[in-house]
Design an enzyme around this catalytic site. Structure first.
Site, PDB file in Angstrom:
ATOM      1  N   TRP A   9       0.828  -1.211   0.000  1.00 23.09           N
ATOM      2  CA  TRP A   9       0.000   0.000   0.000  1.00 23.09           C
ATOM      3  C   TRP A   9       0.854   1.249   0.000  1.00 23.09           C
ATOM      4  O   TRP A   9       0.536   2.227  -0.680  1.00 23.09           O
ATOM      5  CB  TRP A   9      -1.000  -0.013   1.153  1.00 23.09           C
ATOM      6  CG  TRP A   9      -2.051  -1.066   0.946  1.00 23.09           C
ATOM      7  CD1 TRP A   9      -2.255  -2.175   1.690  1.00 23.09           C
ATOM      8  CD2 TRP A   9      -3.025  -1.124  -0.126  1.00 23.09           C
ATOM      9  NE1 TRP A   9      -3.284  -2.917   1.162  1.00 23.09           N
ATOM     10  CE2 TRP A   9      -3.768  -2.307   0.062  1.00 23.09           C
ATOM     11  CE3 TRP A   9      -3.314  -0.305  -1.217  1.00 23.09           C
ATOM     12  CZ2 TRP A   9      -4.810  -2.681  -0.804  1.00 23.09           C
ATOM     13  CZ3 TRP A   9      -4.343  -0.677  -2.082  1.00 23.09           C
ATOM     14  CH2 TRP A   9      -5.069  -1.850  -1.871  1.00 23.09           C
ATOM     15  N   ASP A  13      -1.619   6.696   6.319  1.00 21.04           N
ATOM     16  CA  ASP A  13      -2.679   5.806   5.841  1.00 21.04           C
ATOM     17  C   ASP A  13      -2.912   4.804   6.970  1.00 21.04           C
ATOM     18  O   ASP A  13      -2.073   3.943   7.233  1.00 21.04           O
ATOM     19  CB  ASP A  13      -2.210   5.095   4.565  1.00 21.04           C
ATOM     20  CG  ASP A  13      -3.193   4.026   4.099  1.00 21.04           C
ATOM     21  OD1 ASP A  13      -4.245   3.830   4.753  1.00 21.04           O
ATOM     22  OD2 ASP A  13      -2.901   3.375   3.078  1.00 21.04           O
ATOM     23  N   LYS A  55     -12.632  -1.764   7.189  1.00 21.04           N
ATOM     24  CA  LYS A  55     -11.974  -2.759   8.052  1.00 21.04           C
ATOM     25  C   LYS A  55     -12.587  -2.671   9.463  1.00 21.04           C
ATOM     26  O   LYS A  55     -13.266  -3.576   9.895  1.00 21.04           O
ATOM     27  CB  LYS A  55     -10.470  -2.527   8.158  1.00 21.04           C
ATOM     28  CG  LYS A  55      -9.784  -1.990   6.936  1.00 21.04           C
ATOM     29  CD  LYS A  55      -9.625  -2.959   5.828  1.00 21.04           C
ATOM     30  CE  LYS A  55      -8.717  -2.372   4.754  1.00 21.04           C
ATOM     31  NZ  LYS A  55      -8.689  -3.203   3.562  1.00 21.04           N
TER      32      LYS A  55
HETATM   33  C1  LIG Z   1      -3.521   0.084   4.160  1.00 24.18           C
HETATM   34  C2  LIG Z   1      -4.453   0.260   2.989  1.00 24.18           C
HETATM   35  N1  LIG Z   1      -4.362   1.385   2.258  1.00 24.18           N
HETATM   36  C3  LIG Z   1      -5.169   1.585   1.203  1.00 24.18           C
HETATM   37  C4  LIG Z   1      -6.107   0.668   0.816  1.00 24.18           C
HETATM   38  C5  LIG Z   1      -6.988   0.941  -0.357  1.00 24.18           C
HETATM   39  O1  LIG Z   1      -8.238   1.218   0.115  1.00 24.18           O
HETATM   40  P1  LIG Z   1      -9.516   1.396  -0.827  1.00 24.18           P
HETATM   41  O2  LIG Z   1      -9.778   0.073  -1.427  1.00 24.18           O
HETATM   42  O3  LIG Z   1     -10.537   1.845   0.160  1.00 24.18           O
HETATM   43  O4  LIG Z   1      -9.193   2.441  -1.835  1.00 24.18           O
HETATM   44  C6  LIG Z   1      -6.239  -0.517   1.548  1.00 24.18           C
HETATM   45  C7  LIG Z   1      -7.256  -1.528   1.161  1.00 24.18           C
HETATM   46  O5  LIG Z   1      -7.284  -2.630   1.611  1.00 24.18           O
HETATM   47  C8  LIG Z   1      -5.390  -0.717   2.658  1.00 24.18           C
HETATM   48  O6  LIG Z   1      -5.477  -1.842   3.381  1.00 24.18           O
END
Ligand SMILES: Cc1ncc(COP(=O)(O)O)c(C=O)c1O
Length: 363
Positions: free
Chosen positions: A99, A170, A194
């Protein structure tokens, strides 16, 4: 038991309450899927959802809470649009997994990125110490991913960074799983799916002084000030998702007893699984170094050959026993148990017992 990485388990009392009100909210005479976001019912919902988040997370007066859409992925773009574009500075990114790398790729479209640290060569098995970070003192901001959902590595302590550099995080997969010192963050964001509620909603917590740095000319929906000025009602927000966040925050406060109690329970759940992994090094190997182990996503694999085959058997047998969502992310493989807030300790104990039985079966 639902071990899915997101969307993921929601607390049963929350689902029951959402079910009970789905057709008709008694006080409104309509479904929460049908009502105006400008009506008095929803005004109460969004105000209480924010107030509960403020109370649970002890969000300081200096910070605004915004409800956005577009997922955490849109934040990978919005953060650098708002805080990097046109500054002539670099943004520093601490890269602890998949991520973080996605966040970097979007930031590079907006300006200069300095990789303050990356765990890529080591296979993203740990988070760094403060001493390992290469952080320019004039960075536009420093970005961290508090928990890497795919690799299962989490900061126990966010490293200290120079106070003048805003810390951006994040926190998609550990927001609301434990107390966090919001005073340390300039901006913190997370998808709701989550620990906070259903998919379709992103929570952004941003410090007032950062709003002054935003360049003019951004599209309205890409500019944090739009959400602050309109109390997240510039356009139609995801009404139902915000309603469920309200129910989840009430559950966290009234039934769990707040984030410290939640953190203790999450710690117990995580150590229940990690202790099985540590007990059986001839069968299981955890992905993360012990000091960086995630309390939300427990990543591991079986080590007997042929590689991958036993992992698949594990996931299939677990599913037959009522435990779903255990397949590791396609980029990493193996097994991942996501044990967010709503996954009960009993469910985690059931998985631990299954891990022991499965190991006995292949020894
Ligand atoms: C740590 C993290 N950042 C970003 C995201 C991306 O999130 P989204 O699917 O809500 O755009 C996720 C998705 O699982 C994640 O776990």
């Amino acid at each position: 038991v639902n071990f899915s990485p997101g969307p993921s388990a929601l607390p049963l009392p929350v689902l029951e309450e959402a079910q009970a009100t789905l057709v008709t909210l008694p006080e409104v005479g309509a479904s929460p899927l049908e009502v105006s976001h400008r009506g008095s019912w929803f005004t109460g919902v969004i105000e209480e959802a924010e107030a509960n988040l403020r109370e649970l997370l002890a969000i300081p007066e200096t910070h605004r809470v915004c409800f956005l859409q577009g997922g955490a992925t849109l934040q990978f773009s919005m953060v650098p649009m708002n805080l990097l574009r046109g500054t002539g500075r670099a943004a520093a990114y601490v890269v602890t997994g998949s991520w973080s790398e996605k966040a970097v790729a979007e930031a590079e479209k907006e300006g200069r990125v300095r990789i303050a640290w990356t765990g890529r060569e080591e296979g993203f098995v740990r988070v760094p110490d403060a001493a390992e970070l290469d952080l320019p003192r004039d960075a536009a901001y420093a970005h961290v991913t508090t928990n890497e959902t795919i690799q299962g590595v989490e900061f126990r302590e966010i490293p200290a960074i120079d106070g003048a550099v805003p810390l951006v995080a994040d926190a998609s997969s550990d927001l609301l799983s434990r107390p966090m010192d919001l005073d340390r963050f300039g901006l913190l964001y997370g998808g709701a799916q989550k620990n906070a509620g259903p998919a379709g909603l992103t929570i952004v917590i941003v410090r007032d002084d950062l709003l002054e740095r935003i360049p003019d000319g951004l599209g309205a929906m890409l500019d944090y000030r739009t959400f602050v000025r309109s109390s997240s009602l510039y356009n139609t927000p995801p009404v139902f998702a915000i309603y469920v966040v309200l129910l989840v925050t009430r559950w966290l406060r009234d039934e769990i007893g707040g984030l410290k109690a939640m953190a203790d329970l999450n710690e117990e759940k995580a150590s229940t699984l990690y202790s099985v992994i540590d007990e059986m090094p001839d069968v299981y190997r955890g992905h993360a170094d012990p000091g960086s182990r995630s309390r939300m996503n427990v990543t591991f694999r079986t080590i007997r050959l042929p590689a991958g085959e036993l992992d698949r058997a594990f996931v299939e047998q677990a599913e037959r026993e009522g435990m779903i969502g255990l397949k590791g992310h396609r980029s990493v493989g193996g097994i991942r148990a996501s044990i967010y807030n709503a996954v009960p300790l009993d469910g985690v104990r059931k998985l631990a017992a299954f891990m022991r039985e499965f190991a006995a079966g292949i020894r």
